[in-house]
Every structure is written in C-alpha cells, then in structure tokens.
Design a protein around this motif. Structure first.
Motif, PDB file in Angstrom:
ATOM      1  N   SER A 145      -4.849  13.355 -17.411  1.00 48.82           N
ATOM      2  CA  SER A 145      -5.541  12.090 -17.663  1.00 48.82           C
ATOM      3  C   SER A 145      -5.853  11.321 -16.384  1.00 48.82           C
ATOM      4  O   SER A 145      -6.499  10.268 -16.432  1.00 48.82           O
ATOM      5  CB  SER A 145      -4.679  11.204 -18.576  1.00 48.82           C
ATOM      6  N   MET A 146      -5.412  11.860 -15.236  1.00 50.79           N
ATOM      7  CA  MET A 146      -5.562  11.137 -13.970  1.00 50.79           C
ATOM      8  C   MET A 146      -6.751  11.673 -13.173  1.00 50.79           C
ATOM      9  O   MET A 146      -6.727  12.824 -12.730  1.00 50.79           O
ATOM     10  CB  MET A 146      -4.275  11.258 -13.135  1.00 50.79           C
ATOM     11  N   PRO A 147      -7.778  10.855 -12.950  1.00 54.20           N
ATOM     12  CA  PRO A 147      -8.907  11.292 -12.117  1.00 54.20           C
ATOM     13  C   PRO A 147      -8.425  11.602 -10.698  1.00 54.20           C
ATOM     14  O   PRO A 147      -7.561  10.910 -10.154  1.00 54.20           O
ATOM     15  CB  PRO A 147      -9.840  10.081 -12.119  1.00 54.20           C
ATOM     16  N   GLY A 148      -8.958  12.639 -10.113  1.00 61.98           N
ATOM     17  CA  GLY A 148      -8.606  12.970  -8.742  1.00 61.98           C
ATOM     18  C   GLY A 148      -7.297  13.703  -8.591  1.00 61.98           C
ATOM     19  O   GLY A 148      -6.803  13.884  -7.480  1.00 61.98           O
ATOM     20  N   VAL A 149      -6.707  14.145  -9.717  1.00 63.75           N
ATOM     21  CA  VAL A 149      -5.429  14.866  -9.694  1.00 63.75           C
ATOM     22  C   VAL A 149      -5.584  16.140 -10.515  1.00 63.75           C
ATOM     23  O   VAL A 149      -6.167  16.118 -11.600  1.00 63.75           O
ATOM     24  CB  VAL A 149      -4.290  14.003 -10.266  1.00 63.75           C
ATOM     25  N   GLU A 208       4.004   3.560 -14.326  1.00 62.29           N
ATOM     26  CA  GLU A 208       4.786   3.660 -13.096  1.00 62.29           C
ATOM     27  C   GLU A 208       4.778   5.087 -12.555  1.00 62.29           C
ATOM     28  O   GLU A 208       4.716   5.307 -11.341  1.00 62.29           O
ATOM     29  CB  GLU A 208       6.226   3.194 -13.345  1.00 62.29           C
ATOM     30  N   MET A 209       4.831   6.061 -13.454  1.00 62.98           N
ATOM     31  CA  MET A 209       4.799   7.459 -13.014  1.00 62.98           C
ATOM     32  C   MET A 209       3.463   7.761 -12.338  1.00 62.98           C
ATOM     33  O   MET A 209       3.420   8.439 -11.295  1.00 62.98           O
ATOM     34  CB  MET A 209       5.019   8.398 -14.196  1.00 62.98           C
ATOM     35  N   THR A 210       2.379   7.264 -12.902  1.00 68.53           N
ATOM     36  CA  THR A 210       1.061   7.464 -12.297  1.00 68.53           C
ATOM     37  C   THR A 210       1.016   6.868 -10.901  1.00 68.53           C
ATOM     38  O   THR A 210       0.516   7.488  -9.953  1.00 68.53           O
ATOM     39  CB  THR A 210      -0.028   6.809 -13.183  1.00 68.53           C
TER      40      THR A 210
END
Length: 208
Positions: free
Chosen positions: A23-27, A110-112
């Motif tokens: 769900s994280m762009p760029g990862v 927080e994990m993101t």
C-alpha cells in the motif's frame, strides 16, 4: 524506490507486512526470509535497501544477521521489528548495527513512518523504545542484564560465554552435570534462544 526484505518466522505477520508494503507508494517487497541465515543470503543476492528484521527466529537469530549485514560495504539499512522491548534486546540490536527499532504492535501509520525513515538512512524508534534510550543517555544506571535469570543461571551463562563446556562448568561451580544442563536449558528458554551459540552471542552483546 525503496526495496525491502522481510525477515520474520511468523507467516501471519509477514502477510500483514506484505499488505502494508503493497500500500506504500515508492516501496516494493524484494523478498522474505524466515530466519537470520536466510536473511543474510537473500540480502546478498537481492541487495535490498532495507531489511525488516525480527530478533529471535529459529534457525538463525536476528542479531547475528544484523552484525553480518551491517559489516557489508553498502549494506542495507536495518529496522528491527520485534516483540521484545527489554533493554538487553534494544541495545544489543543498536550495537549490532540496526538503525531503527519498533515493536510488532506498532500501528500502520507509525510502521509506515519507520519504514520510510530507515529506508532513507535515518534512525527511528517507537515511543517505548525511544524513552529507554533517552533514559539511558540521561545517565540512568543501566539495568542488570537479563534480570529474569537467577544468580545460578547467570553464573552458568557467564562461564558459557567464556567458551566452557557443561562438564567444565560443573567442575567450576561444584555442581552435577545434570544440574548444569538444567540451568543451560533454563537460560535458553528465558533468553528466547535455540542454541548455545545464540546464548553466548546475547551474553557478549550484553557485556557478560
């Protein structure tokens, strides 16, 4: 693009991390390992920018893997993601070369933030861990390593860390070999390790 290797022996937790990373762009997820040895091997072949590392896994502990990865030229940044928040685990991980330390019950936000920060070379810690670090550098007397051990178990661990065998330890402490074996088993259980080598590594990290 931050490429990530996940090292954790719990399938459900890895599944949750996969979903979060997706769900994280760029990862992007580069791969998954279920123990420290596999994590090192995959990191050497996949060359991820970031490793999310559990500390205690059967078949190869995280601390040893962190030390090996941190020693590599242009090695990956390492974020510890674990259940353990005791001082021994925190400072052993930092001494080994981790750049961040968060707990497994950390919320997604927080994990993101931690993944992005350590992936970009910054240092970050969950609130509970940060308070321990601040207290340490504020001059609070350090806690005795492994407070869960009895004095007898601690004595056995100290002699183990010197490389002595059970029979030699029994002679040193005037105990039976069976008693020493029981103490060693208790040490393994309380330190959450699966082998003598892992117990010795933790003892040396703690300065024992």
């Amino acid at each position: 693009m931050i490429t990530v290797l996940v090292a954790d022996d719990h399938p459900l937790f890895r599944k949750g991390l996969r979903a979060l990373l997706g769900s994280m762009p760029g990862v992007s997820l580069a791969g998954e390992a279920t123990d420290g040895k596999a994590a090192v091997e995959l990191a050497l072949s996949l060359k991820p920018q970031l490793v999310l590392m559990d500390l205690h896994m059967p078949g190869g502990d995280g601390l040893t893997a962190i030390r090996r990865l941190a020693a590599l030229p242009d090695g990956p940044h390492i974020l510890v993601v674990t259940m353990f928040e005791d001082d021994d685990s925190v400072f052993a991980a930092l001494r080994a070369g981790a750049r961040g330390y968060v707990l497994k019950d950390t919320d997604d936000e927080e994990m993101t933030r931690a993944i992005l920060a350590v992936g970009h070379g910054e240092a970050i810690f969950s609130a509970a861990i940060a308070s321990r670090i601040v207290a340490f550098f504020a001059g609070r007397p350090p806690a005795e390593p492994f407070p869960g051990l009895t004095s007898s178990e601690r004595n056995v661990l100290q002699l183990m860390s010197r490389g002595l065998t059970n029979d030699v330890i029994a002679g040193e402490l005037s105990l039976s070999a069976k008693t020493v074996r029981n103490y060693v088993s208790n040490v393994f259980s309380k330190l959450h390790v699966a082998s003598r080598a892992e117990a010795i590594a933790r003892a040396r990290d703690a300065g024992i």
